[in-house]
Write an enzyme that holds these catalytic residues in place. Structure first.
Site, PDB file in Angstrom:
ATOM      1  N   ASP A 110       0.815  -1.210   0.000  1.00 58.18           N
ATOM      2  CA  ASP A 110       0.000   0.000   0.000  1.00 58.18           C
ATOM      3  C   ASP A 110       0.855   1.269   0.000  1.00 58.18           C
ATOM      4  O   ASP A 110       0.559   2.220  -0.740  1.00 58.18           O
ATOM      5  CB  ASP A 110      -0.942  -0.014   1.203  1.00 58.18           C
ATOM      6  CG  ASP A 110      -2.014   1.040   1.079  1.00 58.18           C
ATOM      7  OD1 ASP A 110      -2.826   0.931   0.136  1.00 58.18           O
ATOM      8  OD2 ASP A 110      -2.032   1.986   1.890  1.00 58.18           O
ATOM      9  N   THR A 170       4.055   1.713  -1.035  1.00 55.67           N
ATOM     10  CA  THR A 170       4.754   1.839  -2.307  1.00 55.67           C
ATOM     11  C   THR A 170       3.796   2.222  -3.429  1.00 55.67           C
ATOM     12  O   THR A 170       4.113   3.052  -4.294  1.00 55.67           O
ATOM     13  CB  THR A 170       5.460   0.498  -2.644  1.00 55.67           C
ATOM     14  OG1 THR A 170       6.305   0.149  -1.542  1.00 55.67           O
ATOM     15  CG2 THR A 170       6.286   0.601  -3.900  1.00 55.67           C
ATOM     16  N   ASP A 181       0.963 -10.198   3.835  1.00 57.47           N
ATOM     17  CA  ASP A 181      -0.229 -10.338   4.673  1.00 57.47           C
ATOM     18  C   ASP A 181      -1.504 -10.566   3.872  1.00 57.47           C
ATOM     19  O   ASP A 181      -2.547 -10.877   4.448  1.00 57.47           O
ATOM     20  CB  ASP A 181      -0.426  -9.062   5.514  1.00 57.47           C
ATOM     21  CG  ASP A 181       0.625  -8.918   6.593  1.00 57.47           C
ATOM     22  OD1 ASP A 181       1.395  -9.864   6.800  1.00 57.47           O
ATOM     23  OD2 ASP A 181       0.671  -7.853   7.231  1.00 57.47           O
ATOM     24  N   GLY A 193       0.653 -10.628  10.217  1.00 63.53           N
ATOM     25  CA  GLY A 193      -0.732 -10.175  10.027  1.00 63.53           C
ATOM     26  C   GLY A 193      -1.047  -9.059  11.008  1.00 63.53           C
ATOM     27  O   GLY A 193      -1.694  -9.284  12.017  1.00 63.53           O
ATOM     28  N   THR A 223       2.056  -8.025  -0.908  1.00 67.21           N
ATOM     29  CA  THR A 223       1.989  -7.968   0.548  1.00 67.21           C
ATOM     30  C   THR A 223       1.969  -9.383   1.068  1.00 67.21           C
ATOM     31  O   THR A 223       1.165 -10.201   0.623  1.00 67.21           O
ATOM     32  CB  THR A 223       0.738  -7.230   1.063  1.00 67.21           C
ATOM     33  OG1 THR A 223       0.369  -7.812   2.325  1.00 67.21           O
ATOM     34  CG2 THR A 223      -0.443  -7.395   0.148  1.00 67.21           C
ATOM     35  N   GLN A 244       9.005 -16.375   7.560  1.00 69.33           N
ATOM     36  CA  GLN A 244       7.835 -16.381   6.671  1.00 69.33           C
ATOM     37  C   GLN A 244       8.050 -15.611   5.371  1.00 69.33           C
ATOM     38  O   GLN A 244       7.300 -15.771   4.418  1.00 69.33           O
ATOM     39  CB  GLN A 244       6.641 -15.701   7.372  1.00 69.33           C
ATOM     40  CG  GLN A 244       6.004 -16.509   8.453  1.00 69.33           C
ATOM     41  CD  GLN A 244       5.184 -15.634   9.392  1.00 69.33           C
ATOM     42  OE1 GLN A 244       4.001 -15.483   9.221  1.00 69.33           O
ATOM     43  NE2 GLN A 244       5.833 -15.055  10.393  1.00 69.33           N
ATOM     44  N   HIS A 299      10.671 -13.492  10.502  1.00 74.83           N
ATOM     45  CA  HIS A 299      11.093 -13.268   9.126  1.00 74.83           C
ATOM     46  C   HIS A 299      11.255 -14.535   8.305  1.00 74.83           C
ATOM     47  O   HIS A 299      11.440 -14.467   7.089  1.00 74.83           O
ATOM     48  CB  HIS A 299      12.383 -12.460   9.106  1.00 74.83           C
ATOM     49  CG  HIS A 299      12.104 -11.031   9.396  1.00 74.83           C
ATOM     50  ND1 HIS A 299      11.897 -10.567  10.679  1.00 74.83           N
ATOM     51  CD2 HIS A 299      11.899  -9.978   8.579  1.00 74.83           C
ATOM     52  CE1 HIS A 299      11.634  -9.284  10.638  1.00 74.83           C
ATOM     53  NE2 HIS A 299      11.616  -8.896   9.385  1.00 74.83           N
TER      54      HIS A 299
END
Lengths: 363, 363, 363, 363
Positions: D117, D119, D141, D184, D139, D289, D287
Site C-alpha cells: 500500500d 509503495t 499479509d 498479520g 503484501t 515467513q 522473518h
C-alpha cells in the site's frame, strides 16, 4: 425426513487430500449437525460387501496432512457391471441393488462419494436409483468438468515442480536436454502449471499436438542465445501432430508397454536422432506425484469441499457435486458433470502467459 | 617452490555438493593462504582447451546450496585417450601433454580434481606425469574406495527416502506393491540407506543377489500379518541369483534399452506373474536423485573436503585424495584409491540392522 | 536367566527419532529374539504409576518418520526425588522402590531408557539398585558425553539451515543483519553445524565467548567487500567475553524472562547501537527445531541405536548406553557417561573449517 | 506514442515472488513486445538517485524460484516526503520531480511498481503527476484491497503450516499448548489459512477479538475429549476483546518492545496463569515467513501478474494495478485501491469452514 446418518466412500486412484476431505466431512457432520458417520472400505466394493468402519472424531484425528485414504480405495469396481463368481465362472452383473439394500440395512440416509469421473458416474447412477448422493470431485489430473480445481492437483504440481528444479541444475551443469514426463492422460494441466512454475522451456500437452521440428527449433534457438541446455515437460497423453514423420515408435510389444514405453521416452529417442550435441535424459515421474503429504493448498481446498458436502446434505440438495468456481465453493448436478472432460484451452490466459515468457508448446 | 596458484576442475556426472567444494577450496585458498584460483570449464576438456575462469570470492558467492557445478562438467573426456579430429577423421590420442603445457602457461602450481573413479584415474595419471594433483572424491553411488562417504550421497538418499514416503501412502491405501528403482550400478548404498530410512520391506542390491521366490515370500508373509501392501527398493545394478528361473527379460531390443528396460521394471513384470492379488507399480527415480539443492549434511561434508584439499596443498602432500574415515577427514594416495569399488558388505552392521527389523534382502 | 520381556520409556524434551528408536527396539526384540515388549507412558511417571501399553508390530507400524513419541514423555520426573502428596502437602521423596516393584510385578527383565543426561542419571541409579538397564542417548543439542552423535541433532540442523536459507534472501535483498538464535544451552553444536551449512558469516557459541566489537568488525569488513548484509547464528547459551562493555541487558524482569529475553535479542539490541546503516532482525527458532518429521539421517541412526540396544540385551551387557564413535555403533558404561558434557572444542577440525572459509566466531 | 522502454522497481518488505514478477515482466517485454527494460535499485531511492541496471534475458535468468529481489528494496522511501540533508540538517522534502526528470532523462515510458500500500500510494502520486504507471500488488499479509490474492502469501502459509506441523508432534507427545505467532498486523489471513491447513485448534485474528476465557474453554474441552494438548495460531495483530481482564501486559519498556513483546508471548503468559496442567510454549515465526524459495503457487501467480502488467502497458491502460479476482487476472485503478485494507470477513465461507470443523476463534 431429516438426515441422521451418512456414509463416505473413496474410489479410484490415489490423490493427496482424500483424508482431509474425510476428516472435514466427519467433523462437520458430528460437531455441527450431530449426524452419525460411517466409511465404506475399498470404495464401492465395501458398499457391496457392507464392509465399513464408524467414523468418529478419533478415527479422523491426525490425518489432515496424510496422503492416501484411511478408507482405502479400489480402482475399477463398478457395481452396475461387477465381476462376480457364478457357477465357477466370472460374470459381470449389476449388483447395485445389493448396495442399496446395505444402505437401508445400516440406516444410511446419504452417501458421500469422493472420486473421479468413473466413481462419480456410479454415484449418479445410484442417484437415479433414488439414493441420496453427494459427490466430491477427485482427480490428480484436474480434468473433471464443472470445477476449476480438484484437490491433489496442487500437491502433484508441487512434486513435479520440485523435480523440474532438480533436473534444472543437472541440465545446466552438464548441458543436457532433460525431459520430465508427468501425469495427464487427456489433459495437460499438470504439465502446464508445473512447466511454468519449474521454468520449463517446452511444455507438451494433449491439447496442443506438437511437431518435433518445433521442439528442436526451440532447443537450437536457446543454444544460439547462450543456453546450451533445455528442460521439457511432457504430459503422458501428449502426442505429435498428425502427419508427423515417425521417428521412433513407442514400444508396444514389450512385456509391459504401458510402463516401459511412454511418450517421454519416445520424445527422448526422437530428439537423440535430431540433436547430436546434447545428452538427453527422460525421467517418468509416475506415482511419486500421487502420494505423500498433502500440500497446504490442498489441505484447505479438501477441507472446504468436505464442509460444503455436509452443508449440501443439511440443505437436502442431493444429486450434486461440490465444486470450485473462481474462489467460490458451489455445486453442480452430477447429471451435468459426468462424462465430460475439462481440457486446457489453447487460447486460455495461462497458455498465453507461458507463450509470453517464451515457453514453446511445440506448435 | 611454494604454491601460488591453483586450478580446479569437476568431472563426471552431477552430484549435489560440487559447488560447495568449489566454494570451500576457493575461499580457503584466497582467505587463508592467499593463493590465486582458477577453474577449468567442462572438466578435462577445459584443461585441454585452456578454457577457464578466475575463481574469486565473488564467483563463489551464493553457490553453497546449489546443485550442479558452476564449472560445468563433461562425462567422458579422458585426455590420455581423447577423441580429436585429424584429417577429417575422429581418432583417439593422448593429448595430456597439451594439458600439462596449459598448466605451465597459466602458472598453475596445483590441480584440484573433483570427480569419481574415471576422473580421478586421469588425476593419478597426471600425477605420474609430474603434475601436482589433489583429488576430491565424488560419486552419487558412494562406491569410491578409501572414503566412508562421498558428498551427494546423503542428498540422493534424502530424495529416495522422500519418494519412498510418497509411495508408502499409495501402497497402503490401494494395497499395492510399489517398487522404487534407485541409482547404484555396482553398489547398493543408496538402496540400503534409503530402504532403512524409507521403511522398505525389501531391499535388493547388487551385493546380495536375490531370488524372486524370496521376494514373493516376504510379500505374502506381510499379507498374512495384515499388511496387504509392500514397498521394495531396488538398486539399478541388483540382479537375480544365478540359476533363477527367467520370468521376464529386460527389453534389450527396444530403441533405448538402457532407459526403457531396467531391473525395476523387470521385477515388476516378474511379480505380476507370481502375485495376483495386488497391483504392482515401478517408479525409476532417475536423475532426480542427482540434482537440486545440496542437503545440510552434504554442504558440511563438501566444505570439509574443500578446506582439507587446500590444507594438503599447503602441506605439499600431492598425489592424494581427501577422504572421510569415521568422522575424521584424512587422505589417501590416489595410487591406492583408483580402480577399486567400495561395496556393501553383506555382513556389515547396517545390513544386519536392516535384517533385524525385518527387512528382506531377497536371499 | 534369559531375557523374556523388556520395557521402554522415553524421558525429557522432544527430539525427532524417538519413535524410530521405539520401533527398532520393538521390531528387533519381537522378530529376532522373541521378547515381549511394553512401553511405559510419560517417562518415569508411567513406571511409577505402572501405566504402560504393550508394544507390538502393529503399535509401532507407520511411526518411523514421525516426530514426538508414542509413549509420551515428561520433563522432570525423577523418581529418586519425586513430588508426591502426603497429608495435603507436596513433599519430595525417593519412590524408586515402587518402580522396581512395578517392574517385578510385570515380569520386566530389562528396562530400555531413552533420554538425556537427566533421564539417564536415573537409569544409572536404577542400575545401581540392580535393575537391568540399557540407555539410549537423546539430546537435540548433541552434548551428551561418549557418543559422537545423538539422533534428532541432524533433524534440528536441517530446520536451522532451512531457516538460515530463508533469512539469507531477505538479508541480501534488504541489506539487513539477520540473527538466528538456535538451541544449545551449554554446547554450540547446532549453531556450528547449521552456521556452516547455512552460510552464516558469524557463529557465536558458548564455548567461544565473543566480543561485540569483533562481530561489528566482521559486518563492516563484509560491507567493505561489497556485501552490505550479514547472517549471524547464535546458540542460546552463547555469551560475551568477561569484561565486555554491557550495552543492553537481557530482560530479566519481564513476565517471562526466559521466553522474552534471550541472547539473540540482546545481540540485536547491542548491534543496533553500534551499526547504523543496516536494519537488524532477530528470529528465535525455538520449538520448531524439536518437532516434525525425522530426517533421513536420524531415521537411520535411531534405527541403529534401537537395534544395538536389543543386541546389548541379548548379550546381557547391562548398565550401558549405546553410542556412536565415528561410524561405528558401540556402547559405554552409564557410570562413565553421566554428568559430563560434550562441548565443541575450539581447536577442532570443524571450527577450523569454519574459520578457513572466513566465518567469524566473534573472538 | 508507443512504449519503447519500461522501468521496474520493488518497494517495501520482502516477499517471495518478487523475482518471478521481475522475470515475467522482463521476458514478456523483450520477447513479445520488444521493449527495453531497466530496473531501479532499492525501490524509489534508486529512482531518485537514477541508480539502475539494465534488465535483459540474462539478468533475469535463473531467478524464478528465488526469494528476495535482484533489484533490492527499501522500506520507507517516499519521494514525496523524502529525508534529504540540507545545510547539515535532515529535512523532509518532496523530491518527486527529480524522479520524473530521471525517467525523462532515461527515456523511460512506463514505470512498473511492485509493492504494498505504501509503495503503491507513491505510484498513484506519480500517476497524478503524469507518469505512466502500472502497479503490481505485493503484501505477505494478503491485505491489499481489490485483489483476492497477492503473491508471497501462499509461500508464507506454507512456512507457517510447516511450523504448525512441527509443533504438533511436540504438543501431542508432551501434552503442551503450543502457540505460533504469525504475521498479520491488520488482517488475519495467514493465521486463518495456516490454521486450517496446520490443524490448529484455535485461530486468533485481528478481525475477531478474542476472550481469553473462550480460549481456555476450548483447551479444557479438548482435554475432556481425551486430547490433552492444543495448538493455537495467532496473528501478530490479534487483540483481546475490549473490557477483557488484563492479565499480563505486553512488555513495552524493554529495550526493544516490538521484538521482545508481542501478542503471542502475552497469550502464553496469560494462559500460564489460567491453565496449570500444561506447559505452554510460544514461537514467533518472524522473518522466516518472508524469505526462502518461492512456492509453486506463487511462482505461477507472480508470472501471471508480470505478464499482465506488460499487457496493460501494451494496451496503454496506465494508472492501474493488476489483480486477481477468483481465478481471473484483471486490473483496477490505483486511485481505487490505495488506502484500503482487505480484511477477513468474520462471516466469510472460510471462517465458517473453520468453525464447522471445530476450530475456535476465541469469541
Amino acid at each position: 425426513m431429516a438426515t441422521k446418518k451418512i456414509a463416505i466412500l473413496t474410489g479410484g486412484g490415489d490423490c493427496p487430500g482424500l483424508n482431509a476431505v474425510i476428516r472435514a466431512v466427519t467433523r462437520t457432520a458430528i460437531l455441527k449437525y450431530g449426524y452419525e458417520v460411517i466409511g465404506y472400505k475399498y470404495g464401492y466394493r465395501g458398499l457391496y460387501k457392507n464392509d465399513f468402519i464408524p467414523l468418529t472424531l478419533d478415527t479422523v484425528s491426525g490425518i489432515l496432512h496424510k496422503g492416501g485414504t484411511i478408507l482405502y480405495s479400489s480402482n475399477k469396481d463398478n457395481l452396475f457391471d461387477y465381476a462376480v463368481e457364478e457357477n465357477g465362472k466370472i460374470v459381470k452383473k449389476d449388483v447395485s441393488d445389493v448396495a442399496v439394500e446395505n444402505l437401508k440395512k445400516e440406516n444410511v440416509d446419504v452417501l458421500v462419494v469422493i472420486g473421479g469421473d468413473g466413481t462419480l458416474t456410479s454415484a449418479r447412477d445410484f442417484a437415479r436409483k433414488g439414493v441420496k448422493v453427494i459427490g466430491i470431485p477427485k482427480t490428480i489430473d484436474n480434468d473433471l468438468y464443472s470445477t476449476d480445481l480438484t484437490f491433489g492437483f496442487y500437491s502433484a504440481i508441487d512434486v513435479a515442480t520440485d523435480a523440474l528444479d532438480r533436473l534444472h541444475t543437472t541440465a545446466e551443469s552438464h548441458h543436457r536436454i532433460m525431459i520430465l514426463e508427468v501425469m495427464g492422460r487427456n489433459a495437460g494441466w499438470i504439465a502446464l502449471y508445473s512447466g511454468i512454475a519449474g521454468s520449463a522451456d517446452v511444455i507438451l500437452i494433449p491439447e496442443i499436438p506438437y511437431s518435433i521440428e518445433k521442439v528442436v527449433e526451440k532447443v537450437e534457438q536457446r543454444k544460439a542465445q547462450g543456453k546450451p541446455f533445455s528442460i521439457i515437460v511432457i504430459a503422458e497423453g501428449a502426442k505429435p501432430k498428425d502427419g508427423s514423420v515417425v521417428i521412433s515408435k513407442i514400444v508396444e510389444d514389450s512385456p509391459d508397454p504401458v510402463r516401459l514405453g511412454g511418450i517421454g521416452n519416445k520424445l527422448a529417442s526422437d530428439l537423440e536422432k535430431l540433436i547430436k550435441s546434447n545428452e538427453i535424459r527422460c525421467t517418468v515421474l509416475g506415482h511419486i506425484q500421487r502420494g505423500g503429504n498433502t500440500s497446504t493448498f490442498d489441505r484447505i481446498l479438501s477441507t472446504r469441499y468436505g464442509v460444503a458436502a455436509v452443508e449440501l446434505i443439511h440443505q437436502e440438495k442431493f444429486g450434486n457435486m461440490v465444486c470450485l468456481k473462481g474462489d467460490t465453493i458451489t455445486y453442480d448436478s452430477l447429471e451435468n458433470v459426468i462424462g465430460k472432460t475439462k481440457n486446457v484451452d489453447p487460447n486460455s490466459e495461462l497458455v498465453q502467459v507461458a507463450r509470453s515468457i517464451g515457453i514453446s508448446f511445440g506448435d
